[in-house]
Design a protein around this motif. Structure first.
Motif, PDB file in Angstrom:
ATOM      1  N   LEU A  24      44.726  63.430  76.244  1.00 41.53           N
ATOM      2  CA  LEU A  24      44.811  63.405  74.789  1.00 41.53           C
ATOM      3  C   LEU A  24      43.838  64.421  74.209  1.00 41.53           C
ATOM      4  N   VAL A  25      44.300  65.141  73.206  1.00 41.49           N
ATOM      5  CA  VAL A  25      43.464  66.177  72.595  1.00 41.49           C
ATOM      6  C   VAL A  25      42.999  65.706  71.219  1.00 41.49           C
ATOM      7  N   GLU A  26      42.136  66.501  70.623  1.00 39.93           N
ATOM      8  CA  GLU A  26      41.574  66.161  69.318  1.00 39.93           C
ATOM      9  C   GLU A  26      42.686  65.980  68.283  1.00 39.93           C
ATOM     10  N   GLY A  27      42.595  64.872  67.536  1.00 39.21           N
ATOM     11  CA  GLY A  27      43.574  64.585  66.496  1.00 39.21           C
ATOM     12  C   GLY A  27      44.776  63.786  66.944  1.00 39.21           C
ATOM     13  N   GLN A 152      33.853  60.304  67.817  1.00 36.78           N
ATOM     14  CA  GLN A 152      34.944  61.260  67.914  1.00 36.78           C
ATOM     15  C   GLN A 152      36.222  60.624  68.464  1.00 36.78           C
ATOM     16  N   VAL A 153      36.041  59.518  69.223  1.00 36.20           N
ATOM     17  CA  VAL A 153      37.177  58.842  69.866  1.00 36.20           C
ATOM     18  C   VAL A 153      37.146  57.370  69.495  1.00 36.20           C
ATOM     19  N   LEU A 154      38.300  56.830  69.097  1.00 36.78           N
ATOM     20  CA  LEU A 154      38.420  55.415  68.782  1.00 36.78           C
ATOM     21  C   LEU A 154      39.359  54.739  69.772  1.00 36.78           C
ATOM     22  N   LEU A 174      44.946  52.872  57.023  1.00 36.04           N
ATOM     23  CA  LEU A 174      43.592  53.264  57.397  1.00 36.04           C
ATOM     24  C   LEU A 174      43.601  54.140  58.651  1.00 36.04           C
ATOM     25  N   LEU A 175      44.416  53.784  59.623  1.00 36.50           N
ATOM     26  CA  LEU A 175      44.512  54.588  60.842  1.00 36.50           C
ATOM     27  C   LEU A 175      45.062  55.975  60.537  1.00 36.50           C
ATOM     28  N   LYS A 176      46.007  56.052  59.607  1.00 36.07           N
ATOM     29  CA  LYS A 176      46.523  57.358  59.205  1.00 36.07           C
ATOM     30  C   LYS A 176      45.405  58.227  58.628  1.00 36.07           C
ATOM     31  N   ARG A 177      44.552  57.611  57.795  1.00 42.45           N
ATOM     32  CA  ARG A 177      43.457  58.373  57.188  1.00 42.45           C
ATOM     33  C   ARG A 177      42.477  58.854  58.246  1.00 42.45           C
ATOM     34  N   LEU A 178      42.196  58.003  59.214  1.00 41.14           N
ATOM     35  CA  LEU A 178      41.265  58.386  60.280  1.00 41.14           C
ATOM     36  C   LEU A 178      41.856  59.494  61.137  1.00 41.14           C
ATOM     37  N   GLY A 179      43.164  59.399  61.412  1.00 40.94           N
ATOM     38  CA  GLY A 179      43.817  60.463  62.169  1.00 40.94           C
ATOM     39  C   GLY A 179      43.775  61.784  61.422  1.00 40.94           C
ATOM     40  N   GLY A 180      43.882  61.703  60.092  1.00 44.80           N
ATOM     41  CA  GLY A 180      43.800  62.900  59.279  1.00 44.80           C
ATOM     42  C   GLY A 180      42.433  63.550  59.293  1.00 44.80           C
ATOM     43  N   ARG A 181      41.418  62.801  59.711  1.00 41.87           N
ATOM     44  CA  ARG A 181      40.053  63.340  59.805  1.00 41.87           C
ATOM     45  C   ARG A 181      39.780  63.987  61.159  1.00 41.87           C
ATOM     46  N   GLY A 182      40.815  64.070  61.998  1.00 41.77           N
ATOM     47  CA  GLY A 182      40.659  64.758  63.273  1.00 41.77           C
ATOM     48  C   GLY A 182      40.158  63.902  64.407  1.00 41.77           C
ATOM     49  N   LYS A 183      40.064  62.585  64.202  1.00 39.19           N
ATOM     50  CA  LYS A 183      39.606  61.708  65.286  1.00 39.19           C
ATOM     51  C   LYS A 183      40.743  61.475  66.281  1.00 39.19           C
ATOM     52  N   THR A 184      40.371  61.330  67.544  1.00 38.24           N
ATOM     53  CA  THR A 184      41.344  60.991  68.581  1.00 38.24           C
ATOM     54  C   THR A 184      41.380  59.476  68.701  1.00 38.24           C
ATOM     55  N   ILE A 185      42.544  58.885  68.540  1.00 34.17           N
ATOM     56  CA  ILE A 185      42.659  57.428  68.470  1.00 34.17           C
ATOM     57  C   ILE A 185      43.656  56.930  69.506  1.00 34.17           C
ATOM     58  N   ILE A 198      52.877  55.830  62.721  1.00 33.14           N
ATOM     59  CA  ILE A 198      51.561  56.468  62.607  1.00 33.14           C
ATOM     60  C   ILE A 198      51.201  57.345  63.804  1.00 33.14           C
ATOM     61  N   CYS A 199      51.846  57.152  64.954  1.00 32.93           N
ATOM     62  CA  CYS A 199      51.428  57.854  66.174  1.00 32.93           C
ATOM     63  C   CYS A 199      52.242  59.128  66.393  1.00 32.93           C
ATOM     64  N   ASN A 200      51.578  60.140  66.953  1.00 33.31           N
ATOM     65  CA  ASN A 200      52.317  61.339  67.356  1.00 33.31           C
ATOM     66  C   ASN A 200      52.686  61.289  68.842  1.00 33.31           C
ATOM     67  N   LYS A 201      51.983  60.448  69.612  1.00 35.30           N
ATOM     68  CA  LYS A 201      52.286  60.270  71.023  1.00 35.30           C
ATOM     69  C   LYS A 201      52.277  58.781  71.368  1.00 35.30           C
ATOM     70  N   VAL A 202      53.061  58.410  72.367  1.00 33.66           N
ATOM     71  CA  VAL A 202      53.048  57.032  72.840  1.00 33.66           C
ATOM     72  C   VAL A 202      53.055  57.019  74.361  1.00 33.66           C
ATOM     73  N   GLY A 203      52.469  55.963  74.896  1.00 39.01           N
ATOM     74  CA  GLY A 203      52.536  55.708  76.329  1.00 39.01           C
ATOM     75  C   GLY A 203      53.055  54.306  76.538  1.00 39.01           C
ATOM     76  N   ILE A 204      54.006  54.139  77.425  1.00 38.95           N
ATOM     77  CA  ILE A 204      54.546  52.823  77.750  1.00 38.95           C
ATOM     78  C   ILE A 204      54.105  52.471  79.160  1.00 38.95           C
ATOM     79  N   ILE A 205      53.383  51.358  79.282  1.00 35.45           N
ATOM     80  CA  ILE A 205      52.814  50.951  80.561  1.00 35.45           C
ATOM     81  C   ILE A 205      53.377  49.590  80.957  1.00 35.45           C
ATOM     82  N   GLU A 206      53.654  49.415  82.230  1.00 36.32           N
ATOM     83  CA  GLU A 206      54.145  48.144  82.741  1.00 36.32           C
ATOM     84  C   GLU A 206      53.634  47.954  84.164  1.00 36.32           C
TER      85      GLU A 206
END
Length: 321
Positions: A24-27, A152-154, A174-185, A198-206
């Motif tokens: 995962l990269v910044e933002g 920097q990372v949440l 609130l998460l959208k606002r934090l993502g807009g501040r460049g934090k990696t969440i 709200i997410c630009n990437k997803v991971g599905i784990i099983e």
């Protein structure tokens, strides 16, 4: 910002996490999805340096969880799915206590506490007792606490768990606002439509294994490999037999089209059309013209949407470790 290499956690013969690879990269706002017991919380605890993996490596902002855990703890904010609060404290006192633990002193401490309260829309509750807060407010207070040192990372484990619809919307915004501040969440949740929003990437784990790790749009495309259209006729429904006859005629016309694989009638007399693979928007948009040219009136003509819930149910079997 977050990178894992073959990250594994094993208990005897049981794998809680197996060869996890993330980058995962910044933002990035990464939605971590999986059934209960799939390995989400285990992953977050390892990244937060609260749990040692059996093998594999993980880096936060380039720092190894093995050799630099103290540095990592200053760079992350970890919010577990359940956390305790000190009921006999006021909201501002609660935050100042943790700010002091991060060695934020004097006037700077009071300022950062007020700033994060305003960020999570709890400024008007500064002097309220923590015990008086609703579940949603308590979750927002927990989020304010992990933001005190401006990480920097949440890592947020089920931040919307148990919240009512309004509180979930507030957390999402609130998460959208934090993502807009460049934090990696990295956020885990069972409320899948909100993650897709709200997410630009997803991971599905099983069962401890990462099945999917991609952009949201790519996940949807992975689930659907052919277009599916939904059509509603605007014919009068006063005479049911006449309407159903027109519906049958429209379905017969569509089924004879070269690009159509199959046609079916679903709930509320909607026609669903499965288009043959390899045909795009330009090809199947011609179906609308053919219907109109044949005298049919159309109320709606659209592509059936695939949502994150559909993708999750398609790609997983509900198996836990």
């Amino acid at each position: 910002m977050i990178k894992t290499e073959d990250l594994t956690k094993q208990y005897g013969k049981l794998f809680a996490l197996k060869n996890l690879k993330l980058d995962l990269v910044e933002g990035d706002l990464f939605g971590f999805i999986g059934p209960n017991g799939s390995g989400k919380t285990t992953t977050m605890k390892i990244l937060a340096t609260l749990l040692q993996p059996t093998w594999g490596e993980a880096y936060i902002c380039g720092h190894s969880i093995y050799t630099e855990p103290k540095i990592i703890r200053r760079l992350i904010g970890f919010m577990p799915d359940f956390f305790g609060v000190y009921d006999d404290m006021k909201v501002i006192e609660y935050l100042e206590f943790f700010a002091a633990a991060y060695r934020i002193k004097g006037e700077a401490r009071r300022k950062v506490c007020n700033d994060v309260l305003d960020l999570v829309d709890l400024g008007y509750k500064r002097e309220a007792l923590v015990t008086s807060l609703s579940r949603g407010m308590t979750q927002r207070l927990g989020l304010a606490r992990v933001l005190l040192h401006d990480p920097q990372v949440l890592l947020l484990d089920e931040p919307a768990s148990g919240l009512d619809p309004r509180a979930r919307i507030e957390i999402r915004e609130l998460l959208k606002r934090l993502g807009g501040r460049g934090k990696t969440i990295m956020v885990s949740s069972h409320i899948l439509p909100e993650l897709a929003d709200i997410c630009n990437k997803v991971g599905i784990i099983e069962r401890g294994e990462l099945l999917v790790n991609a952009r949201v749009d790519d996940v949807m495309q992975q689930v659907r490999d052919q277009p599916v259209l939904l059509i509603e006729l605007a014919e009068h429904r006063d005479e049911i037999e006449k309407f159903h006859k027109r519906l049958d005629e429209a379905m017969k016309l569509l089924s004879e089209e070269e690009i159509v694989e199959s046609v079916e009638r679903i709930k509320n007399d909607v026609i669903r059309i499965f288009i043959k693979k390899g045909n795009g928007l330009d090809e199947y948009s011609l179906l609308l013209n053919h219907l109109i040219d044949s005298g049919f009136r159309i109320r709606s003509f659209r592509e059936e949407e695939i949502n994150l819930e559909t993708a999750f149910m398609t790609l997983t079997r509900g198996i836990t470790s």
